[in-house]
Design a protein around this motif. Structure first.
Motif, PDB file in Angstrom:
ATOM      1  N   ALA A 174       0.836  -1.205   0.000  1.00 36.63           N
ATOM      2  CA  ALA A 174       0.000   0.000   0.000  1.00 36.63           C
ATOM      3  C   ALA A 174       0.872   1.256   0.000  1.00 36.63           C
ATOM      4  N   ALA A 175       1.967   1.228   0.760  1.00 39.26           N
ATOM      5  CA  ALA A 175       2.891   2.370   0.788  1.00 39.26           C
ATOM      6  C   ALA A 175       3.505   2.598  -0.593  1.00 39.26           C
ATOM      7  N   VAL A 176       3.864   1.517  -1.271  1.00 37.85           N
ATOM      8  CA  VAL A 176       4.415   1.634  -2.633  1.00 37.85           C
ATOM      9  C   VAL A 176       3.375   2.236  -3.571  1.00 37.85           C
ATOM     10  N   TYR A 177       2.120   1.810  -3.419  1.00 40.17           N
ATOM     11  CA  TYR A 177       1.053   2.355  -4.268  1.00 40.17           C
ATOM     12  C   TYR A 177       0.921   3.868  -4.090  1.00 40.17           C
ATOM     13  N   PHE A 178       0.888   4.324  -2.842  1.00 37.21           N
ATOM     14  CA  PHE A 178       0.714   5.757  -2.597  1.00 37.21           C
ATOM     15  C   PHE A 178       1.946   6.547  -3.048  1.00 37.21           C
TER      16      PHE A 178
END
Length: 307
Positions: A282-286
């Protein structure tokens, strides 16, 4: 945590977890891309909850056979052999059958059109969980299903590796063989029908492949979080490319990166592996979404200055 620990004998479970996540990342990248493009993440959620019904049945059957139930005692009166038979039953196999059955029901009802799709999904979502809990209530003794719900890398075994490898090979082969037809069904059903492609058949195949993929990472991220791992890496890849082939490769990379980084951080910081893996992807997505937004603003600003 020093990297030499990965080669230490007592950290054998860690190597198994890395191996399992690496194998499963291939299937997640492949099927996740189709799921995101076709926008059927909600169907995958219903399938994953039905898989819990299979987990409950598998745990009940495992203990029942080990105790000589279901008439098994008349065929074998050796308690040690009965216990061995019971231990050989893998609940993940039962979850696979339950997930595939749910995918078949969704595809069949969608084809017939006798029930609203969202109603059917809600029914399967709740009934799958209910069946799993009912079987667990009938299972004697204390049973922890936390590893199936949220994942636990300490429970990964070579049996899990073999199961995941077999399912991943099947998903990979079918995807390669029918890639063009699945791509056509996902992007444009009307065009696929004009090309004499059986949309219902290949959509059903996609649902079954999704069901197989869902059970791949039950041990590592669990049933509750598996849909996030199926969709977030693919969604991240879709921010960087619109070509399905490139999207698949990027999705595999993000899933692989998130799984390995999440497992390592979970051990380093003493957190559960499943939630940590999802937090990483999720951090990579954001980060990718923020970087894409910044680049777009700079491009628009440079275009205005140039004009």
């Amino acid at each position: 945590m020093h990297l030499s620990l990965f080669f230490s004998p007592e950290y054998g479970f860690l190597r198994l977890a890395f191996l399992l996540s690496a194998i499963a990342s291939i299937s997640f990248g492949l099927i996740g891309s189709f799921v995101v493009v076709r926008r059927i993440g909600y169907l995958a959620g219903a399938i994953s909850h039905c898989a819990f019904g299979g987990i409950g049945f598998g745990l009940w059957l495992k203990q029942t056979i080990a105790a000589g139930g279901l008439g098994i005692y008349f065929f074998c009166k050796d308690p040690e052999r009965l216990e061995s038979w019971g231990e050989s039953i893998d609940p993940v196999i039962a979850a696979t059958f339950a997930a595939v059955f749910a995918a078949f029901i969704i595809g069949l009802v969608r084809k017939i059109g006798t029930e609203r799709e969202d109603t059917l999904i809600g029914i399967l979502w709740s009934v799958g969980m209910a069946i799993g809990l009912l079987f667990l209530d009938r299972t004697a003794g204390y049973l922890s299903v936390t590893s199936y719900l949220f994942g636990d890398i300490t429970f990964v075994s070579w049996n899990d590796i073999r199961t995941v490898a077999l399912l991943a090979a099947l998903v990979l082969v079918l995807t390669i063989l029918f890639f063009k037809k699945l791509e056509a069904v996902c992007f444009d059903e009307e065009f696929a029908r004009l090309r004499n492609i059986s949309v219902e058949f290949y959509f059903q195949m996609l649902l079954i492949l999704t069901a197989l993929t869902v059970v791949l990472m039950l041990r590592v991220v669990g049933m509750v979080l598996v849909i996030a791992l199926l969709t977030i890496p693919a969604a991240t890849a879709s921010l960087l490319t619109k070509k399905l082939g490139s999207m698949i490769f990027l999705s595999i990379f993000f899933c692989f990166l998130g799984s390995w980084t999440g497992i390592y951080l979970s051990l380093l910081l003493n957190f559960s592996s499943g939630p940590m893996i999802i937090a990483v992807v999720a951090a990579v997505y954001f980060l990718v979404a923020f970087g894409r937004l910044v680049c777009r603003k700079r491009f628009c600003q440079n275009s205005k200055e140039a004009s």
